[in-house]
Design a protein around this motif. Structure first.
Motif, mmCIF file in Angstrom:
data_model
loop_
_atom_site.group_PDB
_atom_site.id
_atom_site.type_symbol
_atom_site.label_atom_id
_atom_site.label_comp_id
_atom_site.label_asym_id
_atom_site.label_seq_id
_atom_site.Cartn_x
_atom_site.Cartn_y
_atom_site.Cartn_z
ATOM 1 N N LYS A 33 21.299 -28.874 -15.347
ATOM 2 C CA LYS A 33 20.456 -28.090 -16.257
ATOM 3 C C LYS A 33 21.331 -27.379 -17.280
ATOM 4 N N PRO A 34 20.980 -27.462 -18.552
ATOM 5 C CA PRO A 34 21.796 -26.821 -19.576
ATOM 6 C C PRO A 34 21.782 -25.305 -19.428
ATOM 7 N N VAL A 35 22.933 -24.693 -19.679
ATOM 8 C CA VAL A 35 23.053 -23.240 -19.605
ATOM 9 C C VAL A 35 23.019 -22.687 -21.024
ATOM 10 N N PRO A 36 22.074 -21.798 -21.315
ATOM 11 C CA PRO A 36 22.001 -21.263 -22.679
ATOM 12 C C PRO A 36 23.228 -20.449 -23.041
ATOM 13 N N ALA A 37 23.567 -20.484 -24.291
ATOM 14 C CA ALA A 37 24.727 -19.714 -24.754
ATOM 15 C C ALA A 37 24.436 -18.223 -24.626
ATOM 16 N N ALA A 38 25.446 -17.477 -24.253
ATOM 17 C CA ALA A 38 25.323 -16.021 -24.140
ATOM 18 C C ALA A 38 26.617 -15.410 -24.673
ATOM 19 N N GLY A 69 29.368 3.087 -19.317
ATOM 20 C CA GLY A 69 29.171 3.641 -17.987
ATOM 21 C C GLY A 69 29.427 2.635 -16.889
ATOM 22 N N LEU A 70 28.892 2.957 -15.708
ATOM 23 C CA LEU A 70 29.066 2.099 -14.548
ATOM 24 C C LEU A 70 27.934 1.083 -14.461
ATOM 25 N N ASN A 71 28.251 -0.094 -13.911
ATOM 26 C CA ASN A 71 27.304 -1.207 -13.866
ATOM 27 C C ASN A 71 26.860 -1.514 -12.445
ATOM 28 N N PRO A 72 25.564 -1.798 -12.246
ATOM 29 C CA PRO A 72 25.125 -2.271 -10.929
ATOM 30 C C PRO A 72 25.800 -3.599 -10.610
ATOM 31 N N VAL A 73 25.959 -3.876 -9.333
ATOM 32 C CA VAL A 73 26.649 -5.081 -8.878
ATOM 33 C C VAL A 73 25.662 -5.983 -8.150
ATOM 34 N N ILE A 74 25.664 -7.266 -8.511
ATOM 35 C CA ILE A 74 24.858 -8.262 -7.802
ATOM 36 C C ILE A 74 25.817 -9.298 -7.221
ATOM 37 N N LEU A 75 25.983 -9.275 -5.908
ATOM 38 C CA LEU A 75 26.770 -10.292 -5.218
ATOM 39 C C LEU A 75 25.851 -11.471 -4.936
ATOM 40 N N TYR A 76 26.151 -12.618 -5.527
ATOM 41 C CA TYR A 76 25.251 -13.771 -5.427
ATOM 42 C C TYR A 76 25.870 -14.874 -4.577
ATOM 43 N N ALA A 92 22.748 -19.762 -15.498
ATOM 44 C CA ALA A 92 21.816 -19.253 -16.514
ATOM 45 C C ALA A 92 21.217 -17.920 -16.081
ATOM 46 N N SER A 93 20.866 -17.831 -14.790
ATOM 47 C CA SER A 93 20.330 -16.575 -14.268
ATOM 48 C C SER A 93 21.381 -15.479 -14.273
ATOM 49 N N HIS A 94 22.627 -15.827 -13.934
ATOM 50 C CA HIS A 94 23.692 -14.815 -13.919
ATOM 51 C C HIS A 94 23.915 -14.235 -15.314
ATOM 52 N N LEU A 95 23.926 -15.093 -16.309
ATOM 53 C CA LEU A 95 24.097 -14.632 -17.689
ATOM 54 C C LEU A 95 22.947 -13.708 -18.091
ATOM 55 N N HIS A 96 21.734 -14.096 -17.707
ATOM 56 C CA HIS A 96 20.553 -13.302 -18.046
ATOM 57 C C HIS A 96 20.612 -11.923 -17.394
ATOM 58 N N ALA A 294 7.151 -16.298 -10.539
ATOM 59 C CA ALA A 294 8.159 -15.972 -9.535
ATOM 60 C C ALA A 294 9.418 -15.390 -10.176
ATOM 61 N N ASN A 295 9.834 -15.968 -11.294
ATOM 62 C CA ASN A 295 11.025 -15.451 -11.985
ATOM 63 C C ASN A 295 10.799 -14.028 -12.473
ATOM 64 N N ARG A 296 9.597 -13.757 -12.958
ATOM 65 C CA ARG A 296 9.276 -12.402 -13.421
ATOM 66 C C ARG A 296 9.307 -11.407 -12.257
ATOM 67 N N ASP A 297 8.705 -11.780 -11.134
ATOM 68 C CA ASP A 297 8.705 -10.900 -9.969
ATOM 69 C C ASP A 297 10.132 -10.647 -9.472
ATOM 70 N N SER A 298 10.923 -11.707 -9.454
ATOM 71 C CA SER A 298 12.302 -11.608 -8.983
ATOM 72 C C SER A 298 13.130 -10.682 -9.874
ATOM 73 N N PHE A 299 13.023 -10.892 -11.173
ATOM 74 C CA PHE A 299 13.776 -10.072 -12.111
ATOM 75 C C PHE A 299 13.358 -8.609 -12.025
ATOM 76 N N ASN A 300 12.061 -8.372 -11.970
ATOM 77 C CA ASN A 300 11.579 -6.990 -11.917
ATOM 78 C C ASN A 300 12.057 -6.275 -10.661
ATOM 79 N N ALA A 301 12.128 -6.992 -9.542
ATOM 80 C CA ALA A 301 12.622 -6.377 -8.309
ATOM 81 C C ALA A 301 14.080 -5.958 -8.455
ATOM 82 N N LEU A 302 14.900 -6.830 -9.041
ATOM 83 C CA LEU A 302 16.309 -6.484 -9.264
ATOM 84 C C LEU A 302 16.446 -5.341 -10.257
#
Length: 316
Positions: A33-38, A69-76, A92-96, A294-302
């Motif tokens: 799957k192509p990864v969008p430029a970021a 400032g300080l950034n939240p951390v997501i260990l994936y 793609a999700s990590h970049l987003h 599902a992507n919207r629910d997932s993102f909003n939870a994070l």
């Protein structure tokens, strides 16, 4: 019944252990799957010290170039049944997430089975958690907002890591984000899962083989550690708040709902989403309505766990 917009997933039906000898069609599709430029997000490759001497764990780190400032951390932790996959999956999700949440996203290239049995992969993930606490300051990591996230086997690793961190008591995890997590070594055995589940993408046969590859024995004859199979945990109290999402015809739906119930009964704040007509890996079809939801629910939870208010988020 498979959602008509997900009909393309009907071709992904691994029925034999051949999935262990070559990358599955699903993994190949994910990697293709192509990864969008970021351009506003930078990517780093780091090698962190593992628990064993003279060995390191490769990780990919994504973060915004312009940070304050300080950034939240997501260990994936990536998916792949513990057999396949790499830290590049989900880029793609990590970049987003790095862009939208000002997050430090760390994708772990943990060791795979059967070359490495349990607890090798989990210890790699624990090493990454230790690195965040020991070295994260140099990366502007906010240690009060360290989250674990994963899909499929990666979701199982994230849940196992939350249990292990609680019991070792060295480092705190703020939130666990589990996407159709692989939690129970018993799933796929005769009579365990409803007949309407596990027909697409990840079948009972594939699941039994994957657990055998991870644990090194016949799953039917074992009672593995809850750090390997979190569904086996008898005490889930004191775990971080959880988000769990799964498709209604995923092989893992019963174990996911049961784990959510166990967390809720233990007083752990838990959000559970079940998506009708969705099999395992349905996120592969990004244009489907159920995937968008599902992507919207997932993102909003994070975002909520990261403490990012909606009006603070940058436009996608």
């Amino acid at each position: 019944m498979l959602d008509p917009q997900l009909a393309a997933l009907a071709e992904f039906r691994p029925r034999s252990t051949a999935l262990a000898t070559a990358p599955s069609a699903m993994i190949e599709a994910l990697m293709a799957k192509p990864v969008p430029a970021a351009e506003d997000v930078e990517k780093h490759e780091v090698f962190i010290d593992a628990s064993q001497p003279d060995r390191q764990v490769r990780c990919l780190i994504y973060r915004r170039k312009a940070r304050t400032g300080l950034n939240p951390v997501i260990l994936y932790m990536h998916g792949g049944g513990y057999l396949q996959g790499s830290a590049e999956m989900g880029e793609a999700s990590h970049l987003h997430l790095a862009r939208e949440l000002d997050a430090l996203v760390i994708s772990i290239d943990y060791r795979l089975s059967p070359m490495t049995r349990f607890p090798g992969a989990l210890e790699d993930c624990y090493a990454a958690l230790r690195w965040v606490y020991c070295q994260g300051g140099a990366w502007d990591a906010d240690l009060s907002r360290v989250m674990v996230s994963g899909a499929s086997a990666g979701g199982g690793l994230a849940a196992g890591l939350a249990l292990l961190a609680r019991d070792r008591g060295e480092f705190q995890i703020h939130f666990q984000h589990l996407i159709y997590p692989m939690l129970d070594d018993r799933s796929g055995m005769p009579g365990v899962a409803p007949a309407c589940t596990g027909e697409y993408v990840w079948t009972p046969e594939a699941n039994v083989f994957a657990w055998q590859s991870l644990l090194g024995d016949d799953p039917a004859s074992m009672s593995p550690s809850p750090y390997a199979a979190p569904a086996r945990a008898t005490d889930v109290s004191g775990l971080p708040p959880a988000f769990i999402a799964c498709g209604a015809i995923d092989l893992f739906i019963v174990e996911n709902v049961a784990y959510a119930r166990k967390l809720i009964c233990a007083g752990v704040p838990t959000e559970l989403h079940v998506y009708a007509g969705a099999p395992h890996g349905f996120h592969l079809i990004g244009e489907a309505d159920v995937t968008r939801s599902a992507n919207r629910d997932s993102f909003n939870a994070l975002a909520r766990a990261a403490g990012v208010r909606e009006h603070d988020r940058r436009a996608a």
